[in-house]
Each structure stands twice: as structure tokens, then as C-alpha cells.
Design an enzyme around this catalytic site. Sequence first.
Site, PDB file in Angstrom:
ATOM      1  N   HIS A 166       0.824  -1.202   0.000  1.00 24.50           N
ATOM      2  CA  HIS A 166       0.000   0.000   0.000  1.00 24.50           C
ATOM      3  C   HIS A 166       0.866   1.263   0.000  1.00 24.50           C
ATOM      4  CE1 HIS A 166      -3.889  -2.151   1.541  1.00 24.50           C
ATOM      5  NE2 HIS A 166      -3.434  -2.621   0.393  1.00 24.50           N
ATOM      6  N   GLU A 172       0.808   4.025   1.748  1.00 26.30           N
ATOM      7  CA  GLU A 172       1.273   4.511   3.054  1.00 26.30           C
ATOM      8  C   GLU A 172       2.464   3.678   3.521  1.00 26.30           C
ATOM      9  OE1 GLU A 172      -1.629   3.367   2.094  1.00 26.30           O
ATOM     10  OE2 GLU A 172      -3.319   4.242   3.156  1.00 26.30           O
ATOM     11  N   CYS A 174      -6.258   1.734   5.129  1.00 24.56           N
ATOM     12  CA  CYS A 174      -6.800   0.466   5.616  1.00 24.56           C
ATOM     13  C   CYS A 174      -6.288   0.226   7.050  1.00 24.56           C
ATOM     14  CB  CYS A 174      -6.382  -0.687   4.703  1.00 24.56           C
ATOM     15  SG  CYS A 174      -4.664  -1.201   4.876  1.00 24.56           S
ATOM     16  N   CYS A 230      -2.480  -0.334   7.475  1.00 25.33           N
ATOM     17  CA  CYS A 230      -1.707   0.902   7.298  1.00 25.33           C
ATOM     18  C   CYS A 230      -1.925   1.852   8.477  1.00 25.33           C
ATOM     19  CB  CYS A 230      -2.069   1.579   5.984  1.00 25.33           C
ATOM     20  SG  CYS A 230      -1.388   0.725   4.546  1.00 25.33           S
TER      21      CYS A 230
END
Length: 155
Positions: free
Chosen positions: A70, A72, A98, A101
Site C-alpha cells: 500500500h 502509506e 486500511c 496501514c
Amino acid sequence: MERITWDQYFMAQSHLLALRSTCTRLAVGATIVRDKRMIAGGYNGSIAGGAHCIDEGCYVEDNHCVRTIHAEMNAILQCAKFGVPTEGAEIYVTHFPCLQCCKAIIQSGIRAVYYANDYKNHPFALQLFEQAGVKVQRVPFDVESIPTFLYKKGR
Ligand SMILES: [Zn+2]
Ligand SMILES: [Zn+2]
């Protein structure tokens, strides 16, 4: 003379990063900022050298694409790789992070999360952010506002 705000400036950077995403399901960008300076950026994509969703399709498990890291996480890992402290930093993301993260953001010492779009905002994530004292704020971003700054008369 009107200037772009810091919030819109960093949010624009995250949206620019999202254009580099290799996953066809969702394009996400993240920018880590400290003292009004960008210290790292990321988008959701495969590990370096790995096959891309755009070439081989998503690797879907439980309705999630598990091929990518992801945005992040990529930004935080970039800081880890190059030894840049994330303590006290802020992160600008195109979409609400999410749960995984969110936990990584909290654990990395990031103190504020600014996001442009709601995205399955997990109630446990909001609870964890509140417990950790991490500021969470939606920053609406209008991509159409950027050309007005770029093409302003006299620039
Ligand atoms: Zn994918
Ligand atoms: Zn995530």
C-alpha cells in the site's frame, strides 16, 4: 497573489503519486511531510522488480489484491530504507488508510493523517487513531483547482 494552501499542495502531490499506481483496483498515493517538507512518498504497487497488476492482473484473495504494497506502507518503508525519522511527521493520503496501514502509521510515530476520500473507514482504525492521539482530518481535494494556479495570468 493567491497561493495554493499547504494542505492542497501536499494532497496534490499524493494524487500525482497515485498516477504511478500499478494496481487496477484502486490508485492510492501517500506523502509523508515534516515541518512542511515532503520527506517521502509512495503509491500502491508491487515490490521492486515484481510483476505488476496492470500486466498480470490482480492477485485477489478475500476480495483484496495481495500483490501490492500500500501507498502509506511504501512511504514509511522508504523512510526506513534511507534512515529518515517518521516521529512527529504527518501523512497526506488520497484515501482513508486500511486497518493495517493505520496501525503502521501510528507505530511509526506519525501524528496526523489527512485524507481526501473516505474509503471503508474502519471503526477500529478510528478508535486506534483516537487512542494514540493521532489527528485525523478529511481534506477535500479538487484536481480542477490545480490548473487555475498553473495557468494564472502573470506566471
Ligand atoms: Zn492489484
Ligand atoms: Zn493500506
